[in-house]
Motif scaffolding. Sequence first.
Motif, PDB file in Angstrom:
ATOM      1  N   UNK A   6       0.777  -1.217   0.122  1.00 30.68           N
ATOM      2  CA  UNK A   6      -0.069  -0.023  -0.002  1.00 30.68           C
ATOM      3  C   UNK A   6       0.946   1.267  -0.053  1.00 30.68           C
ATOM      4  N   UNK A   7       0.059   2.088  -0.536  1.00 28.41           N
ATOM      5  CA  UNK A   7       0.970   3.538  -0.452  1.00 28.41           C
ATOM      6  C   UNK A   7       1.021   4.371   0.873  1.00 28.41           C
ATOM      7  N   UNK A   8       1.803   5.415   0.622  1.00 25.07           N
ATOM      8  CA  UNK A   8       1.703   6.017   1.974  1.00 25.07           C
ATOM      9  C   UNK A   8       0.454   6.910   2.391  1.00 25.07           C
ATOM     10  N   UNK A   9      -0.139   7.358   1.145  1.00 21.82           N
ATOM     11  CA  UNK A   9      -1.456   7.952   1.177  1.00 21.82           C
ATOM     12  C   UNK A   9      -2.461   7.076   1.547  1.00 21.82           C
ATOM     13  N   UNK A  10      -2.567   5.725   1.316  1.00 21.76           N
ATOM     14  CA  UNK A  10      -3.551   4.776   1.797  1.00 21.76           C
ATOM     15  C   UNK A  10      -3.181   4.542   3.343  1.00 21.76           C
ATOM     16  N   UNK A  11      -1.794   4.407   3.751  1.00 22.67           N
ATOM     17  CA  UNK A  11      -1.939   4.376   5.173  1.00 22.67           C
ATOM     18  C   UNK A  11      -2.311   5.588   5.831  1.00 22.67           C
ATOM     19  N   UNK A  12      -1.945   6.815   5.567  1.00 26.13           N
ATOM     20  CA  UNK A  12      -2.414   7.958   6.132  1.00 26.13           C
ATOM     21  C   UNK A  12      -4.049   7.997   6.213  1.00 26.13           C
ATOM     22  N   UNK A  13      -4.582   7.587   5.172  1.00 24.79           N
ATOM     23  CA  UNK A  13      -6.125   7.669   5.054  1.00 24.79           C
ATOM     24  C   UNK A  13      -6.739   6.729   6.141  1.00 24.79           C
TER      25      UNK A  13
END
Length: 69
Positions: A6-13
Amino acid sequence: ELPNDCSEAEIRRSYHRLMLQHHPDKSTSSSLLASSIIEAYYILSDPERRKSHDRASRRQSYIHCWKVH
């Protein structure tokens, strides 16, 4: 649960969504759960800590497979 790639954006969301659900001021969830979410985000949001975590997880899975067989 997030996929390993997963991407950093997915982790943040995911972090923000989980904290909205489980923040001690906004829900009856335990503060231990919120602390676990914060700790996971701390590890997964930093590329070096995430690599280290992934290596340790793979090593643990490998050891577990040997113990099972």
